[in-house]
Write a protein that holds these residues in place. Sequence first.
Motif, PDB file in Angstrom:
ATOM      1  N   GLU A 148       2.723  -0.308  12.460  1.00 47.80           N
ATOM      2  CA  GLU A 148       2.485  -1.471  13.310  1.00 47.80           C
ATOM      3  C   GLU A 148       2.295  -1.068  14.765  1.00 47.80           C
ATOM      4  OE1 GLU A 148       2.191  -4.613  12.610  1.00 47.80           O
ATOM      5  OE2 GLU A 148       2.779  -4.738  10.497  1.00 47.80           O
ATOM      6  N   GLY A 149       2.263   0.230  15.029  1.00 47.67           N
ATOM      7  CA  GLY A 149       2.136   0.710  16.395  1.00 47.67           C
ATOM      8  C   GLY A 149       3.494   0.850  17.060  1.00 47.67           C
ATOM      9  N   ASP A 150       3.549   1.622  18.134  1.00 48.37           N
ATOM     10  CA  ASP A 150       4.791   1.839  18.884  1.00 48.37           C
ATOM     11  C   ASP A 150       5.910   2.394  18.014  1.00 48.37           C
ATOM     12  OD1 ASP A 150       3.549   0.823  21.168  1.00 48.37           O
ATOM     13  OD2 ASP A 150       4.145  -1.225  20.689  1.00 48.37           O
ATOM     14  N   GLY A 151       5.550   3.142  16.971  1.00 47.79           N
ATOM     15  CA  GLY A 151       6.563   3.754  16.119  1.00 47.79           C
ATOM     16  C   GLY A 151       7.238   2.810  15.150  1.00 47.79           C
ATOM     17  N   ARG A 152       6.701   1.608  14.979  1.00 52.29           N
ATOM     18  CA  ARG A 152       7.294   0.623  14.069  1.00 52.29           C
ATOM     19  C   ARG A 152       6.500   0.574  12.763  1.00 52.29           C
ATOM     20  NH1 ARG A 152       6.623  -4.556  16.140  1.00 52.29           N
ATOM     21  NH2 ARG A 152       4.864  -3.757  17.320  1.00 52.29           N
ATOM     22  N   PHE A 153       7.209   0.287  11.652  1.00 51.68           N
ATOM     23  CA  PHE A 153       6.570   0.246  10.340  1.00 51.68           C
ATOM     24  C   PHE A 153       7.030  -0.994   9.574  1.00 51.68           C
ATOM     25  CE2 PHE A 153       6.422   4.633  11.595  1.00 51.68           C
ATOM     26  CZ  PHE A 153       5.177   5.048  11.156  1.00 51.68           C
ATOM     27  N   ASN A 154       6.106  -1.533   8.784  1.00 53.04           N
ATOM     28  CA  ASN A 154       6.391  -2.692   7.941  1.00 53.04           C
ATOM     29  C   ASN A 154       6.712  -2.188   6.536  1.00 53.04           C
ATOM     30  OD1 ASN A 154       6.062  -4.934   6.141  1.00 53.04           O
ATOM     31  ND2 ASN A 154       4.980  -6.025   7.756  1.00 53.04           N
ATOM     32  N   SER A 155       7.964  -2.298   6.135  1.00 55.93           N
ATOM     33  CA  SER A 155       8.387  -1.754   4.852  1.00 55.93           C
ATOM     34  C   SER A 155       7.729  -2.473   3.683  1.00 55.93           C
ATOM     35  CB  SER A 155       9.915  -1.841   4.717  1.00 55.93           C
ATOM     36  OG  SER A 155      10.347  -3.183   4.760  1.00 55.93           O
ATOM     37  N   ARG A 156       7.462  -3.782   3.829  1.00 59.70           N
ATOM     38  CA  ARG A 156       6.836  -4.529   2.728  1.00 59.70           C
ATOM     39  C   ARG A 156       5.391  -4.093   2.521  1.00 59.70           C
ATOM     40  NH1 ARG A 156       9.073 -10.774   3.424  1.00 59.70           N
ATOM     41  NH2 ARG A 156      11.285 -10.249   3.251  1.00 59.70           N
ATOM     42  N   VAL A 157       4.671  -3.887   3.602  1.00 69.10           N
ATOM     43  CA  VAL A 157       3.300  -3.386   3.489  1.00 69.10           C
ATOM     44  C   VAL A 157       3.305  -2.000   2.860  1.00 69.10           C
ATOM     45  CG1 VAL A 157       1.276  -2.621   4.799  1.00 69.10           C
ATOM     46  CG2 VAL A 157       2.410  -4.762   5.395  1.00 69.10           C
ATOM     47  N   LEU A 158       4.259  -1.166   3.266  1.00 68.83           N
ATOM     48  CA  LEU A 158       4.356   0.186   2.728  1.00 68.83           C
ATOM     49  C   LEU A 158       4.592   0.154   1.220  1.00 68.83           C
ATOM     50  CD1 LEU A 158       6.208   3.147   4.344  1.00 68.83           C
ATOM     51  CD2 LEU A 158       6.533   2.661   1.926  1.00 68.83           C
ATOM     52  N   ILE A 159       5.487  -0.692   0.772  1.00 66.48           N
ATOM     53  CA  ILE A 159       5.803  -0.760  -0.656  1.00 66.48           C
ATOM     54  C   ILE A 159       4.629  -1.335  -1.443  1.00 66.48           C
ATOM     55  CG2 ILE A 159       7.300  -1.852  -2.363  1.00 66.48           C
ATOM     56  CD1 ILE A 159       9.516  -1.745  -0.184  1.00 66.48           C
ATOM     57  N   GLY A 160       4.022  -2.426  -0.935  1.00 73.97           N
ATOM     58  CA  GLY A 160       2.878  -3.017  -1.623  1.00 73.97           C
ATOM     59  C   GLY A 160       1.734  -2.041  -1.758  1.00 73.97           C
ATOM     60  N   ALA A 161       1.419  -1.342  -0.669  1.00 73.88           N
ATOM     61  CA  ALA A 161       0.344  -0.346  -0.705  1.00 73.88           C
ATOM     62  C   ALA A 161       0.719   0.827  -1.600  1.00 73.88           C
ATOM     63  CB  ALA A 161       0.040   0.141   0.704  1.00 73.88           C
ATOM     64  N   GLY A 162       1.968   1.268  -1.506  1.00 74.54           N
ATOM     65  CA  GLY A 162       2.408   2.410  -2.295  1.00 74.54           C
ATOM     66  C   GLY A 162       2.334   2.155  -3.796  1.00 74.54           C
ATOM     67  N   LEU A 163       2.678   0.953  -4.225  1.00 71.76           N
ATOM     68  CA  LEU A 163       2.620   0.631  -5.650  1.00 71.76           C
ATOM     69  C   LEU A 163       1.188   0.674  -6.170  1.00 71.76           C
ATOM     70  CD1 LEU A 163       5.203  -2.293  -5.848  1.00 71.76           C
ATOM     71  CD2 LEU A 163       5.416  -0.032  -6.901  1.00 71.76           C
ATOM     72  N   VAL A 164       0.244   0.135  -5.402  1.00 77.02           N
ATOM     73  CA  VAL A 164      -1.164   0.153  -5.811  1.00 77.02           C
ATOM     74  C   VAL A 164      -1.678   1.592  -5.886  1.00 77.02           C
ATOM     75  CG1 VAL A 164      -3.514  -0.468  -5.096  1.00 77.02           C
ATOM     76  CG2 VAL A 164      -1.680  -2.155  -4.967  1.00 77.02           C
ATOM     77  N   LEU A 165      -1.352   2.389  -4.888  1.00 77.37           N
ATOM     78  CA  LEU A 165      -1.815   3.772  -4.856  1.00 77.37           C
ATOM     79  C   LEU A 165      -1.181   4.600  -5.974  1.00 77.37           C
ATOM     80  CD1 LEU A 165      -1.660   4.278  -0.992  1.00 77.37           C
ATOM     81  CD2 LEU A 165      -3.717   3.996  -2.383  1.00 77.37           C
ATOM     82  N   TYR A 166       0.099   4.340  -6.264  1.00 77.94           N
ATOM     83  CA  TYR A 166       0.779   5.049  -7.346  1.00 77.94           C
ATOM     84  C   TYR A 166       0.113   4.757  -8.687  1.00 77.94           C
ATOM     85  CZ  TYR A 166       4.495   6.363 -10.613  1.00 77.94           C
ATOM     86  OH  TYR A 166       5.203   6.914 -11.654  1.00 77.94           O
TER      87      TYR A 166
END
Length: 249
Positions: A148-166
Amino acid sequence: ETSRGELGPRTRESEKRARMRGGSSPANRERGIEAKGYRHGARAALPLAIAVGGFGISFGVLARSAGFGWLAPIVMSATTFAGSAQFAAVSIIRDAGSVAAAVTAALLLNARYGPIGISVAPYLTGSSWLRLVRAQLVVDESWALASEGDGRFNSRVLIGAGLVLYASWVLGTAIGSIAGDALGDPATLGLDAAFPALFLALLVPQLRGRTPIMAALLGAAIALALTPITPAGIPIIAASAACLLGLRR
């Protein structure tokens, strides 16, 4: 402006305007991050999943040709989920290299997940076991999409994207491993170019300002210079030293 610890009229008015705008306070910013959920991450990862699936097919074909059979590559992808490291390990074993060399190359390629894991750790909440499971979905693509910029991350986006990529990676591996003979050489389909193009697409949005551009160019130069003369994994680790340019303010 203040009396007995109470906010003065100007301060109250400023906060009121901030709330009406959506605000720039930490709480409001956090709400803005959480507004993007699992579905957003999954949708954002769909275009990348095509390249990841193609790369998985290439890996399945390579592993099958290296004598791994059809089941072992699928199990490896399901339990490891590390494309470049898996390619390095299988390639070394195919070329009659030792298991120790294969494991070392894979560890070198995956060393980048040390700092990546540190950067997202504060945003993976829950129990230790839940955080461990979620951490398995932290790959280059999901990490970049969740930023999300400034060193911040959205854990829900990470998990949603990670599941699709996995799912795409494991499915691609299964296709390549089981139907590899029918597919032929993946290079003829252009699948060998899919992954470099994917990383380039992830890199371009990050090039904002002079320092990131200089770091990217320096990292590319280091990797290109070392690739012909060093073992697999060394160039990418050495190229990460270019990130030190970011220490300058």
